[in-house]
Design an enzyme around this catalytic site. Structure first.
Site, short mmCIF file in Angstrom:
data_model
loop_
_atom_site.label_atom_id
_atom_site.label_comp_id
_atom_site.label_asym_id
_atom_site.label_seq_id
_atom_site.Cartn_x
_atom_site.Cartn_y
_atom_site.Cartn_z
N LYS A 148 36.50 43.61 33.14
CA LYS A 148 37.35 43.29 31.95
C LYS A 148 37.35 42.35 31.43
CE LYS A 148 40.74 46.35 33.03
NZ LYS A 148 41.81 45.14 34.04
N LYS A 184 30.13 40.73 39.61
CA LYS A 184 31.68 42.19 39.70
C LYS A 184 31.33 41.97 37.31
CE LYS A 184 35.63 42.87 39.65
NZ LYS A 184 36.63 43.37 39.36
N LYS A 202 39.05 33.98 41.56
CA LYS A 202 39.61 33.59 40.42
C LYS A 202 40.60 32.80 40.22
CE LYS A 202 40.59 38.43 38.95
NZ LYS A 202 42.11 39.20 37.96
P1 ATP Z 1 40.15 41.95 36.05
O1 ATP Z 1 38.64 41.31 35.52
O2 ATP Z 1 41.45 41.81 34.83
O3 ATP Z 1 40.42 41.07 36.94
P2 ATP Z 1 38.80 44.24 36.54
O4 ATP Z 1 37.93 44.69 35.56
O5 ATP Z 1 38.35 43.19 37.48
O6 ATP Z 1 40.10 43.56 35.76
P3 ATP Z 1 40.87 45.78 37.95
O7 ATP Z 1 42.54 46.52 36.59
O8 ATP Z 1 41.16 44.80 38.81
O9 ATP Z 1 39.43 45.68 36.86
O10 ATP Z 1 40.49 46.71 38.87
C1 ATP Z 1 40.68 48.36 38.43
C2 ATP Z 1 40.16 49.39 39.40
O11 ATP Z 1 38.29 49.15 38.59
C3 ATP Z 1 39.55 49.10 40.76
O12 ATP Z 1 39.36 50.13 41.16
C4 ATP Z 1 38.39 48.40 40.82
O13 ATP Z 1 37.86 48.19 42.17
C5 ATP Z 1 37.58 49.84 39.96
N1 ATP Z 1 36.33 47.83 39.45
C6 ATP Z 1 36.55 47.26 38.39
N2 ATP Z 1 35.48 46.38 38.15
C7 ATP Z 1 34.30 47.67 38.67
C8 ATP Z 1 33.49 47.36 38.87
N3 ATP Z 1 32.58 46.19 38.21
N4 ATP Z 1 32.54 47.85 39.27
C9 ATP Z 1 33.05 49.40 40.16
N5 ATP Z 1 34.48 49.58 40.56
C10 ATP Z 1 34.75 48.26 39.58
#
Ligand code: ATP
Ligand code: LTN
Length: 343
Positions: A205, A202, A119
């Site tokens: 969002k 990965k 990040k």
């Molecule tokens: P950001 O992009 O703002 O960092 P993010 O989409 O990565 O957010 P988080 O809010 O950090 O999501 O994660 C919430 C939950 O969703 C966590 O348990 C994380 O492991 C899961 N998660 C996020 N992205 C994935 C993915 N691509 N596959 C599986 N699990 C995910």
């Protein structure tokens, strides 16, 4: 005294950042498991708005995302009478314990965190916040305040969970048994959904490109368009594999598997001899159908004014009771004077 696991049901805590629209990665990696676990555990599901401000954020968007995330928790089937749904910033114990844990955390541990490195690399070096660096101590506070036994998360959170366990053990050995040392709980399929436009990163969002993620609230047409455009490879065989060359096909199969709960063998047999276009069509179909009931419930829930705010208010009251019990023990253990006038 802290409660012990022998006197109460096993506890779960997990959270999602209100940092934009939730993706099918958030659903398959986290939410889908949360719904299944709520009948067997005492669950605390948090909307981690304090984590979301580790990168700059528009206040109005943060408010909207926080409500949207809460509504999606409910729409997926989390029942407030079974699981406590609350907003992190409503329970000030999180910030206080995060500070205390931060004082116990060597910088070296934080320096190793790959999420921070990824990040931070996306921002100008001089504008990376101290909060982004200490993010894992706040996450540890979230988990340890509730004495959680299990933390259902996606694969990307393994390192943060290890750090949480290390911190719990460090505190316990320095100040006496205080925290339950939590275990991660990872889904069998869908623990790491990859970007449709780049299956080597990965799905996330906060990624802005149009064809990167399927959002939980995307219209069926959008979902189909995004999946039909997903990056694959120049081959034509369809099977589960770790080969990075075929990461796109593997990702589509994984999405299919996570939505249908079919075995890998059954899925490979289904697509044997078929082309990528057919695979994509079938994946789009299961995603559209899997999200359809969630989207319908989301529309009903958000049509009722106040409902979300009510759930969050009641959730915060329940969460505070548990969090403050742990925090009081922590304060005492580390030598803070009891405040005579504190409730
Ligand atoms: P950001 O992009 O703002 O960092 P993010 O989409 O990565 O957010 P988080 O809010 O950090 O999501 O994660 C919430 C939950 O969703 C966590 O348990 C994380 O492991 C899961 N998660 C996020 N992205 C994935 C993915 N691509 N596959 C599986 N699990 C995910
Ligand atoms: N760091 C997590 C979100 C998160 C979380 C938590 C997950 C914050 N606090 C407590 C589980 C338990 C992420 O997914 N990036």
């Amino acid at each position: 005294m802290p409660e012990t696991t022998s006197t109460r049901p096993l506890r779960i805590l997990s959270g999602i950042q209100p940092s934009g629209q939730l993706t099918i990665g958030n659903y398959l990696g986290a939410l889908k498991q949360w719904v299944q676990l709520q009948d067997d555990y005492e669950c605390y599901y948090c909307i981690v708005d304090m984590h979301a401000i580790t990168v700059p954020r528009e206040p109005a968007e943060l408010r909207a995302s926080t409500r949207m995330t809460a509504a999606l928790y409910l729409a997926c089937g989390i029942r407030p009478e079974r699981a406590t749904i609350f907003v992190q910033s409503h329970v000030s114990a999180h910030a206080e314990l995060a500070w205390i844990l931060g004082c116990l955390t060597p910088m070296g541990w934080l320096n190793r965190m790959t999420q921070f490195k990824d990040k931070a690399a996306k921002q100008q070096a001089e504008s990376v916040s101290a909060g982004l660096f200490t993010y894992p101590t706040l996450m540890a506070a979230d988990i340890l305040l509730y004495q959680a036994n299990l933390v259902p998360v996606g694969d990307d959170q393994r390192q943060h969970l290890e750090l949480t366990r290390d911190l719990a053990q460090r505190f316990n050995s320095q100040y006496g048994e205080t925290f339950t040392v939590p275990e991660g709980f990872f889904p069998k399929a869908g623990a790491r959904i990859m970007g449709l436009d780049n299956p080597l990163v990965k799905m996330s969002k906060s990624e802005t490109s149009d064809y990167h993620a399927v959002y939980m609230l995307d219209e069926p047409d959008q979902i189909k368009r995004k999946i039909m455009r997903a990056v694959t490879d120049s081959g034509n065989s369809i099977y589960f594999t770790d080969d990075p060359e075929k990461a796109g096909v593997n990702n589509l199969l994984t999405i299919y598997q996570a939505f249908t709960d079919e075995t890998k063998e059954a899925i490979e047999a289904r697509f044997a001899g078929k082309g990528y276009a057919e695979l994509k069509k079938a994946v789009a179909e299961v995603v559209v159908e899997g999200l359809r009931p969630i989207q319908a419930r989301y529309r009903e829930l958000t049509a009722e004014s106040d409902l979300i705010d009510q759930v969050l208010m009641q959730g915060a009251a329940k969460a505070r009771l548990v969090a403050n019990t742990t925090l009081n023990t922590v304060r005492e253990r580390i030598g803070f004077l009891a405040a005579a006038d504190r409730a």
